[in-house]
Design a protein around this motif. Sequence first.
Motif, PDB file in Angstrom:
ATOM      1  N   THR A 140       0.798  -1.219   0.000  1.00  0.00           N
ATOM      2  CA  THR A 140       0.000   0.000   0.000  1.00  0.00           C
ATOM      3  C   THR A 140       0.841   1.285   0.000  1.00  0.00           C
ATOM      4  O   THR A 140       0.405   2.303  -0.523  1.00  0.00           O
ATOM      5  N   ARG A 141       2.024   1.238   0.567  1.00  0.00           N
ATOM      6  CA  ARG A 141       2.885   2.431   0.514  1.00  0.00           C
ATOM      7  C   ARG A 141       3.279   2.762  -0.917  1.00  0.00           C
ATOM      8  O   ARG A 141       3.442   3.930  -1.282  1.00  0.00           O
ATOM      9  N   GLU A 142       3.442   1.724  -1.721  1.00  0.00           N
ATOM     10  CA  GLU A 142       3.777   1.935  -3.129  1.00  0.00           C
ATOM     11  C   GLU A 142       2.662   2.717  -3.830  1.00  0.00           C
ATOM     12  O   GLU A 142       2.929   3.574  -4.670  1.00  0.00           O
ATOM     13  N   PHE A 143       1.414   2.419  -3.473  1.00  0.00           N
ATOM     14  CA  PHE A 143       0.285   2.977  -4.201  1.00  0.00           C
ATOM     15  C   PHE A 143       0.054   4.456  -3.898  1.00  0.00           C
ATOM     16  O   PHE A 143      -0.793   5.086  -4.532  1.00  0.00           O
ATOM     17  N   THR A 144       0.786   5.003  -2.932  1.00  0.00           N
ATOM     18  CA  THR A 144       0.683   6.440  -2.663  1.00  0.00           C
ATOM     19  C   THR A 144       1.588   7.256  -3.585  1.00  0.00           C
ATOM     20  O   THR A 144       1.504   8.477  -3.598  1.00  0.00           O
ATOM     21  N   LYS A 145       2.430   6.587  -4.366  1.00  0.00           N
ATOM     22  CA  LYS A 145       3.379   7.287  -5.230  1.00  0.00           C
ATOM     23  C   LYS A 145       2.677   7.884  -6.451  1.00  0.00           C
ATOM     24  O   LYS A 145       1.673   7.352  -6.934  1.00  0.00           O
ATOM     25  N   PRO A 146       3.209   8.995  -6.975  1.00  0.00           N
ATOM     26  CA  PRO A 146       2.580   9.677  -8.114  1.00  0.00           C
ATOM     27  C   PRO A 146       2.416   8.786  -9.347  1.00  0.00           C
ATOM     28  O   PRO A 146       1.520   9.010 -10.153  1.00  0.00           O
ATOM     29  N   GLU A 147       3.281   7.799  -9.511  1.00  0.00           N
ATOM     30  CA  GLU A 147       3.225   6.963 -10.712  1.00  0.00           C
ATOM     31  C   GLU A 147       1.929   6.168 -10.835  1.00  0.00           C
ATOM     32  O   GLU A 147       1.578   5.688 -11.916  1.00  0.00           O
ATOM     33  N   PHE A 148       1.194   6.033  -9.727  1.00  0.00           N
ATOM     34  CA  PHE A 148      -0.057   5.276  -9.766  1.00  0.00           C
ATOM     35  C   PHE A 148      -1.280   6.178  -9.929  1.00  0.00           C
ATOM     36  O   PHE A 148      -2.417   5.707  -9.847  1.00  0.00           O
ATOM     37  N   LYS A 149      -1.053   7.449 -10.157  1.00  0.00           N
ATOM     38  CA  LYS A 149      -2.158   8.400 -10.286  1.00  0.00           C
ATOM     39  C   LYS A 149      -3.079   8.007 -11.436  1.00  0.00           C
ATOM     40  O   LYS A 149      -2.641   7.701 -12.531  1.00  0.00           O
ATOM     41  N   GLY A 150      -4.377   8.017 -11.152  1.00  0.00           N
ATOM     42  CA  GLY A 150      -5.371   7.758 -12.181  1.00  0.00           C
ATOM     43  C   GLY A 150      -5.814   6.314 -12.304  1.00  0.00           C
ATOM     44  O   GLY A 150      -6.801   6.027 -12.989  1.00  0.00           O
ATOM     45  N   MET A 151      -5.126   5.384 -11.650  1.00  0.00           N
ATOM     46  CA  MET A 151      -5.495   3.972 -11.760  1.00  0.00           C
ATOM     47  C   MET A 151      -6.183   3.496 -10.483  1.00  0.00           C
ATOM     48  O   MET A 151      -5.730   3.802  -9.378  1.00  0.00           O
ATOM     49  N   ASP A 152      -7.268   2.746 -10.648  1.00  0.00           N
ATOM     50  CA  ASP A 152      -7.968   2.154  -9.511  1.00  0.00           C
ATOM     51  C   ASP A 152      -7.349   0.806  -9.168  1.00  0.00           C
ATOM     52  O   ASP A 152      -7.179  -0.048 -10.046  1.00  0.00           O
ATOM     53  N   ILE A 153      -7.016   0.635  -7.885  1.00  0.00           N
ATOM     54  CA  ILE A 153      -6.484  -0.631  -7.394  1.00  0.00           C
ATOM     55  C   ILE A 153      -7.402  -1.119  -6.281  1.00  0.00           C
ATOM     56  O   ILE A 153      -7.598  -0.432  -5.275  1.00  0.00           O
ATOM     57  N   ILE A 154      -7.988  -2.290  -6.456  1.00  0.00           N
ATOM     58  CA  ILE A 154      -8.939  -2.844  -5.493  1.00  0.00           C
ATOM     59  C   ILE A 154      -8.270  -3.947  -4.681  1.00  0.00           C
ATOM     60  O   ILE A 154      -7.599  -4.826  -5.218  1.00  0.00           O
ATOM     61  N   ILE A 155      -8.468  -3.890  -3.364  1.00  0.00           N
ATOM     62  CA  ILE A 155      -7.889  -4.878  -2.453  1.00  0.00           C
ATOM     63  C   ILE A 155      -8.984  -5.370  -1.516  1.00  0.00           C
ATOM     64  O   ILE A 155      -9.842  -4.599  -1.078  1.00  0.00           O
ATOM     65  N   THR A 156      -8.950  -6.651  -1.176  1.00  0.00           N
ATOM     66  CA  THR A 156      -9.858  -7.200  -0.165  1.00  0.00           C
ATOM     67  C   THR A 156      -9.119  -7.360   1.158  1.00  0.00           C
ATOM     68  O   THR A 156      -7.945  -7.722   1.197  1.00  0.00           O
ATOM     69  N   THR A 157      -9.823  -7.088   2.255  1.00  0.00           N
ATOM     70  CA  THR A 157      -9.228  -7.251   3.576  1.00  0.00           C
ATOM     71  C   THR A 157     -10.320  -7.479   4.610  1.00  0.00           C
ATOM     72  O   THR A 157     -11.398  -6.887   4.519  1.00  0.00           O
ATOM     73  N   PRO A 158     -10.073  -8.339   5.601  1.00  0.00           N
ATOM     74  CA  PRO A 158     -11.044  -8.495   6.686  1.00  0.00           C
ATOM     75  C   PRO A 158     -10.852  -7.464   7.788  1.00  0.00           C
ATOM     76  O   PRO A 158     -11.626  -7.415   8.738  1.00  0.00           O
ATOM     77  N   PHE A 159      -9.822  -6.615   7.656  1.00  0.00           N
ATOM     78  CA  PHE A 159      -9.445  -5.732   8.763  1.00  0.00           C
ATOM     79  C   PHE A 159      -9.460  -4.253   8.406  1.00  0.00           C
ATOM     80  O   PHE A 159      -8.652  -3.479   8.910  1.00  0.00           O
ATOM     81  N   TYR A 160     -10.367  -3.839   7.541  1.00  0.00           N
ATOM     82  CA  TYR A 160     -10.429  -2.420   7.171  1.00  0.00           C
ATOM     83  C   TYR A 160     -11.020  -1.605   8.316  1.00  0.00           C
ATOM     84  O   TYR A 160     -12.088  -1.913   8.838  1.00  0.00           O
ATOM     85  N   ASN A 161     -10.320  -0.564   8.690  1.00  0.00           N
ATOM     86  CA  ASN A 161     -10.787   0.324   9.750  1.00  0.00           C
ATOM     87  C   ASN A 161     -10.386   1.752   9.404  1.00  0.00           C
ATOM     88  O   ASN A 161      -9.215   2.120   9.535  1.00  0.00           O
ATOM     89  N   PRO A 162     -11.333   2.603   8.972  1.00  0.00           N
ATOM     90  CA  PRO A 162     -10.994   3.999   8.656  1.00  0.00           C
ATOM     91  C   PRO A 162     -10.679   4.843   9.877  1.00  0.00           C
ATOM     92  O   PRO A 162     -10.270   5.994   9.760  1.00  0.00           O
ATOM     93  N   ARG A 163     -10.885   4.287  11.068  1.00  0.00           N
ATOM     94  CA  ARG A 163     -10.560   4.931  12.345  1.00  0.00           C
ATOM     95  C   ARG A 163     -11.360   6.202  12.565  1.00  0.00           C
ATOM     96  O   ARG A 163     -10.853   7.196  13.099  1.00  0.00           O
TER      97      ARG A 163
END
Length: 390
Positions: free
Chosen positions: A272-295
């Motif tokens: 996920t740290r990779e996906f914050t980089k500018p090179e991924f701008k504009g692309m949707d990346i979908i991930i599944t997780t049982p532990f999502y917490n927006p806090r």
Amino acid sequence: MRTKRYFFFFLILFFGTVQYTLAQKGKPRIAVFAPLYLDSAFDHANNYRYGKTFPRFINPGLEFYEGAQIALDSLSKEGAELEVFVYDTRSVTKPLSKQLEKIAQDSVELILGYTSPQENWSIANTARTMQVPYINVNLPNDAGVTNNPYLVMLNSTLRTHIEKIYKYIQKSFPVDEVVVFRKKGQMEDMIKSYFNENGKLSPAPLIIKYVDLTDSFTIQQLVAQLDSNHHTVAIAGSLDENFGKRLAQQLAIVNKHYPLTLVGMPTFDNLTREFTKPEFKGMDIIITTPFYNPRTDKVSKSIVEQFNIAMYARPTDMLLRGYEATWKFSKLLLQYKKDISSNLSKKEFDIFREFDIQPVVNKQSNTLDYFENKKLFFIKWRDGMIKGVN
């Protein structure tokens, strides 16, 4: 300075728990297993071995334990009376076999654990013999455990991830082309078999194209499978993080000309740290997780604030897992006592996110192998931001 503060805080927590448990004799008993590395972190004179550094391998178990301790403190403030035993699974002086003998002697009624596969197998067998629930918070597989109705896995299996991904694509992208980019390997074949299995069970199965790639695959090989005039669902059909990272990087380059959505395997959570980089701008990346917490809930905000004040840091996901597992299943034990095993699927004490604990039945023997959390959240990375999706 921060390292010393961190471990000093850790020791206060550890010994505080022991004193707490001794003060609550005769109350419901819980065992907590975590890799704390006390023997290797300190020498015989109780001197810290690692100087000004803090080894990363200690973090997950310690964070799980810290979350459990904060939950126990919260329960204590509510007047809950529990007797809690904490065991270091990396102890040299007290091996796991001796620890398991001890919890049997102490008639523990609930076991919580962050474990390795081998430890999981041993603890699960003990839980089955004692007929008490064992809640594992980290392993995404059964580690060879079968015919054990006392094991509860909070981390969903790969089979469950594939099942949910299949249904999500059917719902969200019913007319789009689906391409699974994969490498050759045993796990990759298993992923393919799970997709095919879901197709056989569906009245309207997806049409999936499987494309085998080498580790040194090129952009041209990917482009050959994409359509500039239509949206494509690209699936990373491998658990190999390097393969997934390379696939995401190269698809991001062509995304402007070839509209696509990339769906990752559970191991994408480590990227996920990779996906914050500018090179991924504009692309949707979908991930599944049982532990999502927006806090954004009250309890999460409170824990974040407390931890920030005490540690000058944000609590990790594993700390929050330790908190919610300890809170939920301690409350179930207090509510249902000896009948807790029949009420593990109750949702009344879910705190950060919903669990969907369901029995997993062995198709060959038609027996109950274990219980698994089947609730998965879909999250989307886009332009460095993350959000939950339906």
